[in-house]
Scaffold this motif. Structure first.
Motif, PDB file in Angstrom:
ATOM      1  N   SER A 114       0.826  -1.211   0.000  1.00 59.00           N
ATOM      2  CA  SER A 114       0.000   0.000   0.000  1.00 59.00           C
ATOM      3  C   SER A 114       0.860   1.260   0.000  1.00 59.00           C
ATOM      4  N   SER A 115       2.018   1.208   0.674  1.00 67.70           N
ATOM      5  CA  SER A 115       2.872   2.387   0.769  1.00 67.70           C
ATOM      6  C   SER A 115       3.406   2.834  -0.587  1.00 67.70           C
ATOM      7  N   SER A 116       3.357   1.940  -1.580  1.00 66.07           N
ATOM      8  CA  SER A 116       3.797   2.322  -2.924  1.00 66.07           C
ATOM      9  C   SER A 116       2.742   3.150  -3.652  1.00 66.07           C
ATOM     10  N   GLY A 117       1.526   3.185  -3.084  1.00 72.45           N
ATOM     11  CA  GLY A 117       0.436   3.942  -3.703  1.00 72.45           C
ATOM     12  C   GLY A 117      -0.412   3.124  -4.651  1.00 72.45           C
ATOM     13  N   THR A 118      -0.200   1.795  -4.670  1.00 72.98           N
ATOM     14  CA  THR A 118      -0.950   0.953  -5.587  1.00 72.98           C
ATOM     15  C   THR A 118      -2.406   0.806  -5.145  1.00 72.98           C
ATOM     16  N   ASP A 119      -3.217   0.141  -5.969  1.00 77.98           N
ATOM     17  CA  ASP A 119      -4.646  -0.010  -5.681  1.00 77.98           C
ATOM     18  C   ASP A 119      -4.892  -1.013  -4.567  1.00 77.98           C
ATOM     19  N   ALA A 120      -6.097  -0.944  -4.004  1.00 82.04           N
ATOM     20  CA  ALA A 120      -6.462  -1.786  -2.856  1.00 82.04           C
ATOM     21  C   ALA A 120      -6.431  -3.272  -3.200  1.00 82.04           C
ATOM     22  N   TYR A 121      -6.901  -3.628  -4.400  1.00 83.45           N
ATOM     23  CA  TYR A 121      -6.969  -5.048  -4.768  1.00 83.45           C
ATOM     24  C   TYR A 121      -5.574  -5.674  -4.828  1.00 83.45           C
ATOM     25  N   SER A 122      -4.598  -4.930  -5.325  1.00 82.90           N
ATOM     26  CA  SER A 122      -3.221  -5.431  -5.370  1.00 82.90           C
ATOM     27  C   SER A 122      -2.686  -5.666  -3.964  1.00 82.90           C
ATOM     28  N   ALA A 123      -2.987  -4.753  -3.050  1.00 82.27           N
ATOM     29  CA  ALA A 123      -2.506  -4.875  -1.671  1.00 82.27           C
ATOM     30  C   ALA A 123      -3.137  -6.075  -0.971  1.00 82.27           C
ATOM     31  N   TYR A 124      -4.449  -6.261  -1.140  1.00 85.28           N
ATOM     32  CA  TYR A 124      -5.131  -7.366  -0.470  1.00 85.28           C
ATOM     33  C   TYR A 124      -4.705  -8.716  -1.064  1.00 85.28           C
ATOM     34  N   ALA A 125      -4.477  -8.767  -2.372  1.00 84.18           N
ATOM     35  CA  ALA A 125      -4.015 -10.002  -3.003  1.00 84.18           C
ATOM     36  C   ALA A 125      -2.625 -10.372  -2.499  1.00 84.18           C
ATOM     37  N   ALA A 126      -1.769  -9.373  -2.326  1.00 84.25           N
ATOM     38  CA  ALA A 126      -0.420  -9.627  -1.804  1.00 84.25           C
ATOM     39  C   ALA A 126      -0.484 -10.190  -0.393  1.00 84.25           C
ATOM     40  N   ALA A 127      -1.387  -9.671   0.420  1.00 80.62           N
ATOM     41  CA  ALA A 127      -1.540 -10.159   1.792  1.00 80.62           C
ATOM     42  C   ALA A 127      -1.983 -11.623   1.811  1.00 80.62           C
ATOM     43  N   ILE A 128      -2.875 -11.986   0.904  1.00 82.29           N
ATOM     44  CA  ILE A 128      -3.328 -13.376   0.818  1.00 82.29           C
ATOM     45  C   ILE A 128      -2.154 -14.283   0.469  1.00 82.29           C
ATOM     46  N   GLY A 129      -1.302 -13.838  -0.464  1.00 78.32           N
ATOM     47  CA  GLY A 129      -0.137 -14.623  -0.843  1.00 78.32           C
ATOM     48  C   GLY A 129       0.797 -14.847   0.330  1.00 78.32           C
ATOM     49  N   SER A 130       0.946 -13.842   1.180  1.00 77.72           N
ATOM     50  CA  SER A 130       1.791 -13.979   2.368  1.00 77.72           C
ATOM     51  C   SER A 130       1.188 -14.958   3.369  1.00 77.72           C
ATOM     52  N   LEU A 131      -0.100 -14.838   3.593  1.00 77.36           N
ATOM     53  CA  LEU A 131      -0.764 -15.676   4.602  1.00 77.36           C
ATOM     54  C   LEU A 131      -0.714 -17.149   4.231  1.00 77.36           C
ATOM     55  N   LYS A 132      -0.646 -17.437   2.955  1.00 74.95           N
ATOM     56  CA  LYS A 132      -0.661 -18.826   2.488  1.00 74.95           C
ATOM     57  C   LYS A 132       0.486 -19.645   3.066  1.00 74.95           C
ATOM     58  N   GLY A 133       1.627 -19.017   3.328  1.00 73.58           N
ATOM     59  CA  GLY A 133       2.823 -19.747   3.733  1.00 73.58           C
ATOM     60  C   GLY A 133       2.660 -20.552   5.007  1.00 73.58           C
TER      61      GLY A 133
END
Length: 458
Positions: free
Chosen positions: A263-282
């Protein structure tokens, strides 16, 4: 695609490819002693295991120890949402025999507890947004199913960008609508993704139910997941409790920090939430509950008398020695980065789940997990001389709770993601409002300078 896969399989067995892999590994390994030499905070952790302070948040406090005169002292764990202790939130919901996840989501997003009218309006809004866009399930999920539901959820959240008429608008109003939409839709995406797994990978019939907007989010998950749509009030409230406890866990956990970093890069909300899901998967993060259940199966088959502490202790000792279970040397579900004496989520979940398990086949399994929790600290001390405090974390019991609720193992981590989306949304909005700078930590470069060698001379 099949031709590409065939070529990769053919390449894997060649000496050239093996040498490529060896070079890849050799040039990626870093001498572990360099982290101490250059005082690098490996994993953004201090030497005592505490996290490097990287930000300020008003969303949540995860309290597991105190620092007194430079010493880290253990305490009973506390989890506090927007100033409210999660124990009190759970107690209030249980006493009134109602559902609490929507209330927690409201609290995390808006920062205040809703009154009865506000909660009813917010719950209705969550229900209204629960439906997926027309043909979304068919086009996005069914046409290209994934054996891992988390990957399909991640892809689906990214695809929701295409269904948003103003996806790059990060005004508070649009961000709030996007947050409510994703919180609402993610459970439906999860269930549809599981149905696709049933059909394409398990070769079973796929059952797709319509959304009942009169149900709470927890009820909706059970209703759309089960073929007969049947569930008891006790089952729905236990799932709701899981969602409440998993909704948020501070800004420093891996997936939330990922959400804030993106989010700090200024990207859209969907990109940020998708990235979080990828992290949680581990498996070191949200996927740990599956590892606990795998470990429990090993213990069940390796210990003849589950009630014999000596036998359980001996098996745990063999796990630590990498002689049993998955031979990783890890006792899954034990230990936490912050909590020392207790994880309040594990304490609350264990107490409530045990009540529902009494008199069922699951009671013995819960008692076996309790034995693992009770005996692990002394086994650690005996085997490794480790005298630091170690407690059960929420993953120790969440997997068995999901099993008791007849939830497929493929959905364990996905449920975690559905719950945590409320916390991610709150942290993203806080980052967008207050961050103002891209998160950009430094790495110490250790590669030596080399003279360039022309291609023909190598």
């Amino acid at each position: 695609m099949d031709k590409i896969l065939d070529k990769i399989e053919e390449l894997k067995d060649t000496d050239k490819f093996r040498r490529m892999c060896e070079d890849f590994v050799d040039n990626s390994v870093i001498d572990g002693s360099l982290y101490n030499k250059f005082n690098v905070k490996r994993g953004l952790r201090n030497a005592d295991g505490s996290g490097v302070v990287a930000g300020i948040t008003n969303v949540c406090c995860v309290h597991g120890y105190v620092i007194s005169e430079g010493d880290k002292l253990p305490i009973e764990g506390e989890l506090i949402y927007r100033g409210y202790n999660v124990r009190d939130l759970v107690k209030g919901v249980i006493n009134e025999k109602r559902f609490g996840y929507e209330e927690v989501a409201y609290l995390l997003l808006l920062g205040v507890l809703p009154n009865r009218e506000e909660l009813a309006g917010f719950s209705k809004l969550i229900a209204e947004y629960r439906e997926l866009p027309p043909y979304f399930a068919e086009d996005v999920i069914m046409r290209n199913p994934s054996p891992n539901i988390m990957n399909k959820m991640q892809q689906s959240v990214l695809t929701l960008y295409s269904y948003d008429s103003d996806p790059e608008n990060n005004s508070p109003e649009i961000e709030m609508l996007q947050a409510i939409s994703v919180i609402s839709k993610l459970p439906a995406i999860m269930v549809a993704s599981y149905q696709a797994v049933r059909r394409f990978y398990h070769k079973e019939s796929m059952v797709m139910h319509q959304i009942n907007k009169e149900e709470s989010l927890a009820e909706s998950i059970l209703s759309t997941l089960r073929d007969d749509r049947a569930y008891t009030p006790e089952e729905a409230r236990l799932l709701d409790l899981c969602l409440m406890l998993h909704a948020e866990h501070g800004g420093g956990n891996n997936s939330t920090f990922t959400c804030r970093t993106v989010s700090s890069s200024g990207t859209d909300a969907y990109s940020a939430y998708a990235a979080a899901i990828g992290s949680l998967k581990g498996p070191r993060h949200g996927g740990a509950n599956i590892k606990v259940m795998e470990m429990l199966d090993y213990v069940k088959s390796g210990v003849k008398n589950w009630e014999d502490d000596d036998e359980v202790r001996a098996y745990l000792r063999s796990i630590l020695r990498k002689e049993a279970a998955d031979r990783s040397g890890l006792i899954y579900g034990m230990g936490h980065a912050v909590y020392t004496l207790s994880d309040p989520r594990a304490v609350i979940l264990k107490a409530n789940a045990m009540e529902l398990a009494k008199g069922t086949d699951f009671e013995r399994e819960f008692k076996l997990l309790d034995s693992i929790e009770r005996l692990t600290p002394e086994v650690f001390k005996e085997e490794r001389g480790d005298i630091k405090n170690i407690c059960a974390n929420v993953d120790m019991y969440s997997g068995l709770v999901y099993k008791m609720l007849k939830i497929p193992v493929e959905m364990y981590t996905a449920l975690f993601a559905c719950a945590r989306m409320a916390g991610w949304c709150a942290h993203r909005m806080e980052e967008m409002i207050n961050g103002k700078r891209i998160i950009r930590p430094a790495y110490k470069a250790i590669a030596e300078n080399k003279d360039y060698v022309p291609l023909g001379e190598r």
